[in-house]
Enzyme design. Structure first.
Site, PDB file in Angstrom:
ATOM      1  N   CYS A   1       0.831  -1.212   0.000  1.00  0.00           N
ATOM      2  CA  CYS A   1       0.000   0.000   0.000  1.00  0.00           C
ATOM      3  C   CYS A   1       0.871   1.270   0.000  1.00  0.00           C
ATOM      4  CB  CYS A   1      -0.930  -0.051   1.199  1.00  0.00           C
ATOM      5  SG  CYS A   1      -1.502   1.511   1.818  1.00  0.00           S
TER       6      CYS A   1
ATOM      7  N   CYS B   1       0.240   3.808   2.740  1.00  0.00           N
ATOM      8  CA  CYS B   1       0.810   3.381   4.016  1.00  0.00           C
ATOM      9  C   CYS B   1       2.283   3.772   4.089  1.00  0.00           C
ATOM     10  CB  CYS B   1       0.697   1.871   4.177  1.00  0.00           C
ATOM     11  SG  CYS B   1      -0.978   1.245   4.041  1.00  0.00           S
TER      12      CYS B   1
END
Ligand SMILES: *[C@@H]1O[C@H](CO)[C@@H](O)[C@H](O)[C@H]1NC(C)=O
Ligand SMILES: *[C@@H]1O[C@H](CO)[C@@H](O)[C@H](O)[C@H]1NC(C)=O
Length: 427
Positions: A51, A54
């Site tokens: 991700c 993230c």
């Protein structure tokens, strides 16, 4: 010692920096719920290795960890790889990445605001403190008024209303502060017909909640939680969906405002102020810079500057049929929206939802192809499979609601509708 930097020293320093930063953020696994202390308060980020958002959040998260630790906060900071610790992710109902949550007294609070240090620290401060903060003196009251644009205050002793106020606070503490006070600490000039009462202080004035006129306390607070006219960002607009009101937006230039932008801005502000009594039950008012976010909502190109009404409950929108030059024009537009004479566009019917999948796939892929055509080509295969799967989910449920199924979405870049909207802000 001048001259070349010593690479070994540099990497050792870097290593120590990483080590000390990670000391403030604990890596949590599936045993967390059983091993944590009962009174502990936790701020947790769930991430996935692939991700990108993230990864962007990582340095911020370590900063938050070190600041909360060094300020002696009660809040513990942790993170967990949701693709590995699936039990924990399921317990917290993680459905998108990164997911930011707080755990306090075994209640989980979901953060949906901007992924900035300030936004997240403020959330941690709100949730970790008392649900309802006591303002015990006029000084404290005035201090709180300076700090908060919107303040909901309960005035009085123990009562059923206070119980209701506290349960609203339990739900909305993720986005709002709640206070209580006695009558004698209210600022001069604030008058109350009777006690107990719930008041909101905003826009330089205050209103008192009236159950008969305003309906239940929870929806009144949701309706009143925004200033009368203000700059709206995508997170706020998204949160406004909850209030059930329409939003009249002036879409303005991103940088210097041209004359037309200034006129739209002051027209909307004037209507918000002068016709509050007529329209504030149905509309929020504000302005937004640039059309990107609204483009995503209406799946097209809105012109900037312009005015638009959006219905966040169903992703629908309304645009004026003629020029908006005067206050009268704007009022006619609002009346037309309310009486149905202005054409409703967009929405979240089946066709619109299918269109949205195509639109969002295109918006996700276009920059990829531009930046790296071969990578884009490679990545198309995965999203297409995901889109087919999400298409199936999409037709099953309304895209703007997050339901409560005990299910963890562990899929890739085709994030949920909700997250997509929030991420647009970053662009
Ligand atoms: C508290 O909430 C309940 C349920 O929504 C409602 O019936 C009741 O009238 C409320 N009481 C007060 C004093 O607002
Ligand atoms: C906005 O959407 C909601 C939910 O679909 C709907 O009930 C409401 O009538 C809409 N408002 C307008 C003015 O279209």
């Amino acid at each position: 010692m001048a001259g070349r930097r010593n690479p070994a020293l540099l990497s050792a320093l870097l290593f120590m920096a990483v080590l000390s930063a990670s000391a403030f953020v604990e890596e949590l696994d599936d045993s967390f719920m059983a091993s944590k202390g009962s009174g502990e308060i936790w701020l947790i980020e769930f991430y996935a290795p692939w991700c990108l958002f993230c990864k962007k959040l990582d340095p911020v998260w370590h900063q938050i960890g070190s600041e909360l630790t060094s300020s002696g906060s009660m809040v513990n900071v942790g993170k967990s790889d949701a693709t590995v610790n699936t039990g924990l992710a399921k317990e917290f109902r993680v459905r998108t990445y990164p997911a930011i949550l707080m755990l306090k007294n075994n209640v989980k609070y979901n953060y949906a605001g901007p992924r900035t240090k300030d936004g997240i620290m403020d959330f941690a401060d709100r949730v970790s403190g008392p649900l309802v903060r006591v303002l015990s003196s006029l000084q404290l009251f005035q201090h709180a008024m300076r700090r908060h644009d919107i303040m909901f205050v309960y005035v009085g002793g123990t009562s059923e209303l206070k119980g209701n106020f506290t349960s609203v606070a339990e739900e909305l503490i993720v986005q709002l502060y709640f206070f209580s006070a006695t009558r004698d600490v209210l600022p001069k000039g604030v008058s109350l017909a009777s006690l107990p009462a719930v008041m909101v202080f905003k826009d330089g004035t205050y209103f008192t909640y009236n159950e008969e006129q305003d309906g239940d306390l929870n929806s009144w607070i949701k309706r009143e939680q925004f200033p009368n006219f203000f700059e709206i960002d995508s997170y706020t607009l998204y949160a406004m969906g909850d209030s059930g009101k329409l939003v009249l937006l002036a879409l303005l230039d991103v940088r210097r405002l041209c004359d037309k932008s200034l006129r739209y801005k002051s027209l909307v502000e004037k209507v918000a102020l002068d016709h509050k009594d007529t329209y504030s039950r149905s509309f929020h008012f504000g302005f937004m810079r640039g059309g990107d976010y609204v483009n995503g909502l209406v799946m097209g190109e809105v012109s900037v500057p312009s005015v638009i009404v959006v219905n966040l409950s169903n992703d629908g929108f309304f645009v004026p049929t003629g020029a908006v030059e005067t206050e009268r024009h704007l009022l006619d537009f609002l009346d037309g929206v309310l009486d149905g004479s202005i054409q409703f566009q967009g929405g979240n019917g089946v066709v619109q939802r299918a269109k949205r999948i195509v639109y969002e796939t295109r918006m996700t892929l276009t920059p990829l192809f531009t930046a790296a055509p071969w990578l884009g080509g490679f990545l198309v295969v995965f999203p297409l499979t995901a889109v087919a799967f999400f298409g199936y989910l999409f037709f099953k449920k309304t895209p703007t609601t997050v339901d409560d199924e005990d299910q963890v979405a562990l899929l890739g870049p085709s994030l949920q509708q909700n997250d997509k909207k929030k991420d647009k802000k970053k662009d």
